[in-house]
Scaffold this motif. Structure first.
Motif, mmCIF file in Angstrom:
data_model
loop_
_atom_site.group_PDB
_atom_site.id
_atom_site.type_symbol
_atom_site.label_atom_id
_atom_site.label_comp_id
_atom_site.label_asym_id
_atom_site.label_seq_id
_atom_site.Cartn_x
_atom_site.Cartn_y
_atom_site.Cartn_z
ATOM 1 N N SER A 168 0.821 -1.218 0.000
ATOM 2 C CA SER A 168 0.000 0.000 0.000
ATOM 3 C C SER A 168 0.848 1.259 0.000
ATOM 4 O O SER A 168 2.015 1.264 0.336
ATOM 5 C CB SER A 168 -0.876 -0.011 1.232
ATOM 6 O OG SER A 168 -0.032 0.011 2.359
ATOM 7 N N ASP A 169 0.200 2.311 -0.408
ATOM 8 C CA ASP A 169 0.806 3.627 -0.308
ATOM 9 C C ASP A 169 -0.225 4.470 0.434
ATOM 10 O O ASP A 169 -1.258 4.837 -0.132
ATOM 11 C CB ASP A 169 1.055 4.169 -1.727
ATOM 12 C CG ASP A 169 1.494 5.616 -1.689
ATOM 13 O OD1 ASP A 169 1.533 6.186 -0.585
ATOM 14 O OD2 ASP A 169 1.779 6.160 -2.763
ATOM 15 N N PRO A 170 0.001 4.742 1.732
ATOM 16 C CA PRO A 170 -1.035 5.396 2.540
ATOM 17 C C PRO A 170 -1.492 6.735 1.958
ATOM 18 O O PRO A 170 -2.588 7.195 2.251
ATOM 19 C CB PRO A 170 -0.366 5.592 3.897
ATOM 20 C CG PRO A 170 0.833 4.715 3.884
ATOM 21 C CD PRO A 170 1.229 4.478 2.467
ATOM 22 N N SER A 171 -0.682 7.348 1.101
ATOM 23 C CA SER A 171 -1.108 8.637 0.563
ATOM 24 C C SER A 171 -2.134 8.441 -0.563
ATOM 25 O O SER A 171 -2.832 9.363 -0.946
ATOM 26 C CB SER A 171 0.096 9.429 0.058
ATOM 27 O OG SER A 171 0.653 8.735 -1.035
ATOM 28 N N VAL A 172 -2.199 7.252 -1.125
ATOM 29 C CA VAL A 172 -3.173 6.995 -2.191
ATOM 30 C C VAL A 172 -4.081 5.855 -1.736
ATOM 31 O O VAL A 172 -3.811 4.692 -1.976
ATOM 32 C CB VAL A 172 -2.463 6.574 -3.503
ATOM 33 C CG1 VAL A 172 -3.459 6.511 -4.654
ATOM 34 C CG2 VAL A 172 -1.298 7.462 -3.817
ATOM 35 N N MET A 173 -5.150 6.202 -1.056
ATOM 36 C CA MET A 173 -6.022 5.137 -0.532
ATOM 37 C C MET A 173 -7.128 4.852 -1.533
ATOM 38 O O MET A 173 -8.300 4.882 -1.209
ATOM 39 C CB MET A 173 -6.616 5.555 0.802
ATOM 40 C CG MET A 173 -5.575 5.604 1.891
ATOM 41 S SD MET A 173 -6.242 6.252 3.420
ATOM 42 C CE MET A 173 -7.551 5.115 3.748
ATOM 43 N N SER A 174 -6.744 4.566 -2.755
ATOM 44 C CA SER A 174 -7.776 4.454 -3.780
ATOM 45 C C SER A 174 -7.978 3.025 -4.269
ATOM 46 O O SER A 174 -8.783 2.789 -5.147
ATOM 47 C CB SER A 174 -7.419 5.338 -4.971
ATOM 48 O OG SER A 174 -6.196 4.897 -5.506
ATOM 49 N N ARG A 175 -7.229 2.073 -3.731
ATOM 50 C CA ARG A 175 -7.341 0.688 -4.214
ATOM 51 C C ARG A 175 -7.181 -0.264 -3.031
ATOM 52 O O ARG A 175 -6.319 -0.038 -2.175
ATOM 53 C CB ARG A 175 -6.237 0.442 -5.254
ATOM 54 C CG ARG A 175 -6.389 -0.876 -5.999
ATOM 55 C CD ARG A 175 -5.515 -0.909 -7.236
ATOM 56 N NE ARG A 175 -5.569 -2.207 -7.880
ATOM 57 C CZ ARG A 175 -6.546 -2.626 -8.680
ATOM 58 N NH1 ARG A 175 -7.561 -1.820 -8.947
ATOM 59 N NH2 ARG A 175 -6.527 -3.818 -9.214
ATOM 60 N N ALA A 176 -7.983 -1.294 -2.978
ATOM 61 C CA ALA A 176 -7.905 -2.198 -1.821
ATOM 62 C C ALA A 176 -8.488 -3.559 -2.144
ATOM 63 O O ALA A 176 -9.222 -3.725 -3.122
ATOM 64 C CB ALA A 176 -8.680 -1.605 -0.647
#
Ligand SMILES: Cc1cc2nc3c(=O)[nH]c(=O)nc-3n(C[C@H](O)[C@H](O)[C@H](O)COP(=O)(O)O)c2cc1C
Length: 394
Positions: free
Chosen positions: A132-140
């Motif tokens: 993950s990249d906490p600054s881009v919470m757009s995918r999970a």
């Protein structure tokens, strides 16, 4: 159509199963399911990923459910359109798995720390420091789905409660129509597709979908209710995609070639499905059906109803029969190549002299006649179906 299953049977047989054997999925079924996910021509561009992963046979991952060995992780962008598409693609995979005799359950509440420990690559989102990249919470990873074999003995009070209280309860159509006065005018085929849509699974069985139509029923719109309060959670949009996938494959099963548009309204996803016209049946199909149409139709009904009556587990043998023999009656739906290859391979196992289309048709009629309704009674059907199982075992 590439690897499509018999939609009605798969939709009617699917249930959220919460009790699994620990066995892995058989190699052949796993290969077919993976191939379907990779090659099925979904009717839109998307960036959903489905990752298979292995889990421990404990309740760590799904809290109340002991995980089977094989599982899927559904990975999605988090905007409403992507979530809807993930619901659509995930559910077609679930229905394909059902058609292969496998049990499934969409799971939104899984323990991320456990997924991280059993399969770090299946966990996308802020909880996985590797991916993950906490600054881009757009995918999970929005949901998981155990895939395996139903363990009847494992049913507990919770399972029975969920099964009887939620699982089979469905809203009636008039509650789901944006304009209930439209109900008497709905054409028969669209009614069938809506009925298949209403059998969809949804988070806490909310069934948030609502149906509307444009003039002359040229398209079916599936979205959230007008007064729906947007939730922070992803599931309502996923549910809409799931319902759209049922409507879509119901129309395919009626020989339509539906087109799909996906857009947003009030921050929720909307699927607009244009059934279009029924596609012309190929000459090949007519030729194939001309020979033993009576036996094949009768056999198809008997095999399907015996499959339904045999229950989920013992069904595997009967299901193989149905799956194997459907292609000989539905080459348009299954694709002529796949239909013939599957059917011919199975038929030559029964008798090496059975070659080509005629051999397939002869074998279909023969096997169907073994599942004759004259042998009434559940036990006789069960015995007959069981005697056929070894024939279809790889
Ligand atoms: C997006 C989604 C998330 C779900 N999450 C869970 C879950 O976390 N735990 C669970 O036991 N069932 C879960 N379910 C299954 C629903 O409870 C089930 O679909 C519903 O009760 C209808 O029952 P049926 O699927 O047997 O028709 C989920 C279903 C969907 C579609």
């Amino acid at each position: 159509m590439n690897g499509l299953f018999d939609a009605k049977t798969a939709i009617e047989n699917r249930r959220s199963v919460r009790s699994f054997k620990s066995d892995p999925i058989e190699g052949e079924a796993m290969a077919e399911l993976s191939k379907f996910i990779k090659t099925f021509p979904f009717p839109f561009q998307h960036n959903t990923e489905i990752k298979f992963f292995k889990s421990q046979p404990t309740k760590e991952l799904y809290y109340t459910i002991r995980a089977p060995e094989d599982n899927m992780a559904f990975i999605s962008d988090l905007d409403p359109i992507s979530l809807g598409k993930t619901g659509f693609i995930g559910e077609l995979s679930v229905l394909k798995a059902t058609s292969l005799g496998l049990s499934t359950c969409w799971i939104g509440t899984f323990k991320k720390s456990e997924l991280l420990s059993v399969s770090p690559e299946a966990l996308v989102g802020v909880d996985n420091p590797g991916i993950s990249d906490p600054s881009v919470m757009s995918r999970a990873t929005v949901c998981c789905c155990p895939v395996g074999y139903f363990e009847e003995k494992g049913l507990r009070f919770y399972d029975r409660l969920v099964k009887t209280v939620f699982s089979l309860n469905r809203k009636v159509l008039s509650e789901l129509l944006e304009e209930p006065s439209a109900e008497p005018k709905i054409p028969q085929d669209i009614m069938f597709a809506l009925d298949m849509g209403m059998r969809s699974p949804s988070a806490v069985n909310m069934q948030p979908w609502r149906f509307s139509f444009d003039d002359n029923f040229e398209s079916i719109l599936i979205g959230l209710p007008g007064d729906f309060k947007p939730f922070k959670w992803a599931y309502p949009n996923i549910d809409i995609g799931i319902c759209a996938s049922h409507v879509y494959c119901a129309l395919l099963s009626l020989d339509y070639a539906p087109k799909v548009e996906v857009f947003t309204k009030n921050n929720g996803v909307v699927f607009r499905i244009f059934p279009g016209k029924k596609v012309m049946k190929r000459v090949f199909k007519r030729k194939l059906l001309r020979r033993p149409i009576k036996e094949i139709n009768k056999g198809k009904t008997v095999a399907t109803s015996s499959a339904n009556r045999l229950g989920y587990n013992d069904l595997r043998g009967a299901l193989r029969t149905v799956i194997a023999l459907y292609p000989t009656t539905n080459p348009v739906k299954f694709g002529v190549g796949i239909a013939l290859r599957t059917a011919t391979a199975l038929c030559t196992k029964i008798d090496p002299k059975n070659k080509g289309v005629i051999g397939v048709v002869r074998t279909a009629a023969l096997v169907y006649s073994k599942l004759d309704t004259k042998q009434r009674g559940f036990n006789k059907l069960l015995t007959t179906a069981k005697t056929l199982i070894p024939v279809f075992r790889p």
